[in-house]
Design an enzyme around this catalytic site. Structure first.
Site, PDB file in Angstrom:
ATOM      1  CD1 TRP A 357       0.367  -0.821   3.221  1.00 54.03           C
ATOM      2  CD2 TRP A 357      -0.339   1.281   3.403  1.00 54.03           C
ATOM      3  NE1 TRP A 357       0.794  -0.351   4.443  1.00 54.03           N
ATOM      4  CE2 TRP A 357       0.366   0.932   4.594  1.00 54.03           C
ATOM      5  CE3 TRP A 357      -0.891   2.557   3.316  1.00 54.03           C
ATOM      6  CZ2 TRP A 357       0.544   1.822   5.651  1.00 54.03           C
ATOM      7  CZ3 TRP A 357      -0.709   3.445   4.374  1.00 54.03           C
ATOM      8  CH2 TRP A 357       0.001   3.073   5.518  1.00 54.03           C
ATOM      9  CG  ASP A 358       4.880   0.876   1.304  1.00 51.28           C
ATOM     10  OD1 ASP A 358       3.954   0.321   1.932  1.00 51.28           O
ATOM     11  OD2 ASP A 358       6.068   0.732   1.594  1.00 51.28           O
ATOM     12  CD  GLU A 488       3.198  -3.496   9.705  1.00 47.12           C
ATOM     13  OE1 GLU A 488       2.704  -3.696   8.588  1.00 47.12           O
ATOM     14  OE2 GLU A 488       4.436  -3.444   9.902  1.00 47.12           O
ATOM     15  CE  LYS A 601       7.099  -1.234  11.286  1.00 45.18           C
ATOM     16  NZ  LYS A 601       6.725  -2.427  10.491  1.00 45.18           N
TER      17      LYS A 601
END
Length: 769
Positions: A357-358, A488, A601
């Site tokens: 999805w970057d 995450e 994160k």
């Protein structure tokens, strides 16, 4: 953090050779052209620590997933980009001793990545065990003019002797991936040919049956004059080589020119590969190295004219942004809608070279503003063509009626991620793909994309969200259970605010898209609804009910949205209070400890504030930023850029600048101690976002390009070009305001500091800060 790269505004420079840094440098000095790429492995033999990497776009292998357990719906394989045939090899033996910097005394060493003109140069002086000293200058590039070709100029000069040098120009296909299961190799030999100075090797991937023909030709000069040599061919399975021996006189330069080519069965029938490869080699060898290099420089100058960001007063920041833009530009050209952008590009194996999805969340903004419109459109079409696979992926998890779940990781549309908590639960990727459609149309004005491609994808995604939520009798609202958000460091949580927000936004946008297509292309609308078995009244009514009754976690006392239901049950500790020995958490703590901690994160709730700028006021953003940022360890490369942009919106200029430095020099300075396995290509787009969307405050609203800029305190000015709806603007931010030059043929209205300004064609506007 490492600090061995010299500061230079247009070049990446390493002086002195430290073998412990070599794998990092192999990543940093990587080359590519959108069709192929390679790490900065040496041409001559090197027996020290190295990660060999040569890659051909779109070629992959479905490696069997290794787990000790199995669950229904789990991906059967993990796709990985393959280390392809090594075409750079030129073995050098001097008076019977092999040149190998791991065994030589390295007297001087300099490696330079010339970003302005697009080539890599390495110069060194070495003393062999026999006392012979040589100077070597090696220059190479992957051509962005002839995208299937590359070229090398390898020059060697004896310094304290005259003698015999044996050169072996080779193609080695007996290669493997560092991350292969059980050291398995993925290529089978198909064909090889050696003829004089030419070498050709065709390999086929196991399982996927991609075929790649790699070819090369060499030419030699000595003392500046062409040298005819009698080459001796050598061939074996997966390997071809041509060797020759020449006398070398002290002080006289011998140059080997090597022209190389990679062609694949993606673009040619297998039986045509050899002829196609030979044709490319003939063409580029006829041009010669210097002509190819001049063409390369001209092509890169045109790229820079579109995409460069010029910073005055801060050479380190300037070098950082240009390095990021350079790597993005040589990773993806946008010419082929079958290709996408792997998180490591052509610089390493990690993440399998697959699509994440970057692309939609981070890369799309860069290409929208710096490349022709078709480049971003091809990124979206890539997903459109994989819609059937997304529906299959959803069906494997129990969804039906055309619900589409795009994969977290993919090469061909199938899910191939090998961690259950991400494969099954990190479903916000669906929303990022829908957002990219919205972002593309908002930026370009190309609403016809909805008619032709976008609406069908949006319907599939929204059908998934409808089935993924459920009604809670306890809350009397819809909830979304068992998800993993962008953070995450939490798994299997309930009601992740970001995911739920994306889901209902997708429903709203799909309803808007349905209305638009129905009003503007009724025939296509009816055809699509018939093909999808879409009941407009029933389905949209259900979506609207979910929109109106969705549960979002919130703490009214703190004035924040809850990352998930039980977030405030955690012990809240700020990152600044962690002992340095605990960082990075993902290398120092157990996973159990991480999951129970409050540490984040990357941007999660704040990712939603980035996407939906106009939905939240500044005070709400400030409260959420002040709560969540101090808990964020930024152990994802995608994190600093989002925080830089949000800090800019809040006027936190020092925060914004520090986050920018971290994202722009993430790999150059090896912030996260992981550059050796490849660069963070997709986060590099976030570096561009930090400047343009952060410091310059650029965004689109009401079909108008808007700027709310500020100048970082260490900078004298910064400027960039922006393509927007067939217009080209040069934007320059200085201490007292912003200059915008309209270099297009038509007038344009932009909004600067909240006021609309009409800029005539060829004219300049200035707005004071």
């Amino acid at each position: 953090m490492k600090n061995y790269i010299k500061t230079d505004e247009w070049s990446i420079v390493e002086e002195g050779f430290d073998p412990h840094l070599n794998k990092i440098s192999e990543s940093i000095f990587s080359l590519g052209n959108g069709h192929m790429g390679q790490r900065a492995n040496f041409e001559e033999a090197y027996s020290g620590e190295t990660l060999q990497g040569n890659y051909v776009a779109g070629v992959y292998y479905p490696d069997k997933t290794r787990v000790g357990w199995w669950k229904n719906g789990y991906p059967e394989y993990f796709a990985k980009v393959l280390n392809a045939a090594n075409w750079v090899g030129i073995d050098v033996v001097i008076n019977g001793e092999q040149l190998d910097l791991a065994k030589c005394k390295v007297i001087a060493f300099k490696r330079t990545l010339n970003m302005q003109h697009g080539y890599l140069e390495r110069a060194f002086t070495a003393q062999l065990a026999n006392g012979n000293q040589v100077n070597v200058n090696a220059k190479r590039f992957c051509s962005i003019v002839d995208e299937e070709a590359a070229a090398i100029r390898y020059a060697i000069t004896p310094l304290n002797f005259s003698g015999e040098i044996k050169f072996t120009a080779f193609i080695d296909g007996d290669v493997s991936n560092a991350d292969a299961n059980y050291d398995e190799k993925f290529w089978d030999h198909v064909y090889h040919q050696v003829s004089g100075n030419d070498n050709y090797l065709t390999l086929k991937t196991r399982k996927t049956n991609f075929e790649v023909c790699t070819g090369s030709r060499f030419a030699v000069t000595q003392g500046g004059k062409a040298l005819a040599v009698e080459a001796k061919g050598f061939e074996k399975e997966k390997y071809t080589a041509s060797s020759f021996v020449t006398s070398a006189t002290q002080g006289q330069e011998t140059v080997v020119y090597k022209y190389a080519c990679n062609v694949s069965s993606q673009n040619y029938e297998p039986q045509q590969l050899l002829a196609a490869c030979k044709s490319v080699i003939e063409r580029v060898a006829a041009k010669g190295f210097e002509t190819m290099l001049a063409e390369q420089a001209d092509a890169w100058l045109k790229k820079w004219a579109e995409s460069d960001i010029v910073i005055t007063g801060d050479a380190s920041a300037q070098q950082g942004i240009r390095f990021n833009i350079f790597q993005l530009s040589q990773t993806y050209s946008g010419k082929d809608a079958r290709l996408n952008i792997g998180p490591k590009g052509f610089t390493g194996e990690k993440y399998g070279g697959s699509t994440y999805w970057d692309t939609e969340a981070y890369c799309v903004p860069f290409y929208l503003a710096t490349a022709p419109q078709q480049v971003t459109k091809n990124l979206l079409i890539y997903r459109y063509k994989q819609l059937d696979k997304a529906i299959e992926n959803a069906a494997k998890l129990g969804f039906d009626k055309g619900a589409a779940l795009y994969p977290m990781v993919t090469m061909n549309g199938e899910e191939c991620h090998n961690e259950w908590e991400i494969t099954f639960e990190e479903i916000h990727r669906n929303g990022a793909i829908a957002y990219a459609i919205f972002n593309y149309i908002r930026y370009t004005g190309d609403k016809d994309y909805l008619n032709d491609y976008g609406l069908e994808v949006l319907i599939g995604i929204t059908r998934f969200w409808k089935q993924r939520v459920n009604w809670s009798n306890a809350k009397k609202q819809y909830v979304m259970l068992g998800v993993t958000g962008p953070n995450e460091y939490e798994n299997n949580i309930n009601n992740n605010w970001y995911t739920s927000t994306l889901a209902t936004w997708c429903m709203e946008y799909t309803i808007e898209a349905l209305a638009y297509v129905k009003a503007n292309d009724a025939d296509k609308y009816q055809t699509l609804l018939g093909r999808l078995n879409f009941n407009e009244a029933e389905e949209t009514a259900t979506w609207q009910h979910i929109i109106s009754n969705m549960y979002y976690g919130e703490d009214k006392e703190l004035g924040i949205y809850l990352q998930q239901d039980n977030f405030l049950d955690k012990e809240i500790i700020h990152v600044k209070d962690l002992p340095a020995a605990s960082r990075p958490l993902n290398q120092k703590w157990s996973w159990d400890r991480i999951l129970r901690s409050c540490f984040i994160k990357q941007a999660d709730v704040l990712q939603g504030f980035y996407f939906f700028k106009d939905k939240f006021d500044t005070d709400t953003l400030r409260r959420n930023y002040n709560f969540y940022e101090p808990l964020t360890v930024h152990e994802s490369s995608l994190s600093p850029c989002i925080h830089a942009i949000l800090a800019s919106r809040l006027g936190l200029e020092e925060d914004a600048y520090n986050f920018y430095l971290r994202t722009s020099r993430l790999d150059l300075d090896d912030y996260n101690n992981d550059t050796e396995d490849g660069l963070h290509i997709t986060s590099m787009a976030g570096t561009w976002m930090s400047v343009v969307e952060g410091f310059a405050g650029m965004h689109v609203a009401d079909d108008t390009l808007k700027f709310e800029p500020f100048l970082p305190g260490k900078w004298q000015s910064f400027s960039f070009n922006i393509g927007f709806r067939q217009n080209m603007l040069n934007v320059k931010i200085v201490a007292n305001g912003v200059h915008i030059v309209n270099v297009s043929g038509g007038d344009i209205t932009v909004n600067i500091f909240g006021k609309d300004v009409i800029i005539m064609a060829g004219a300049e506007a200035f707005a004071a800060q």
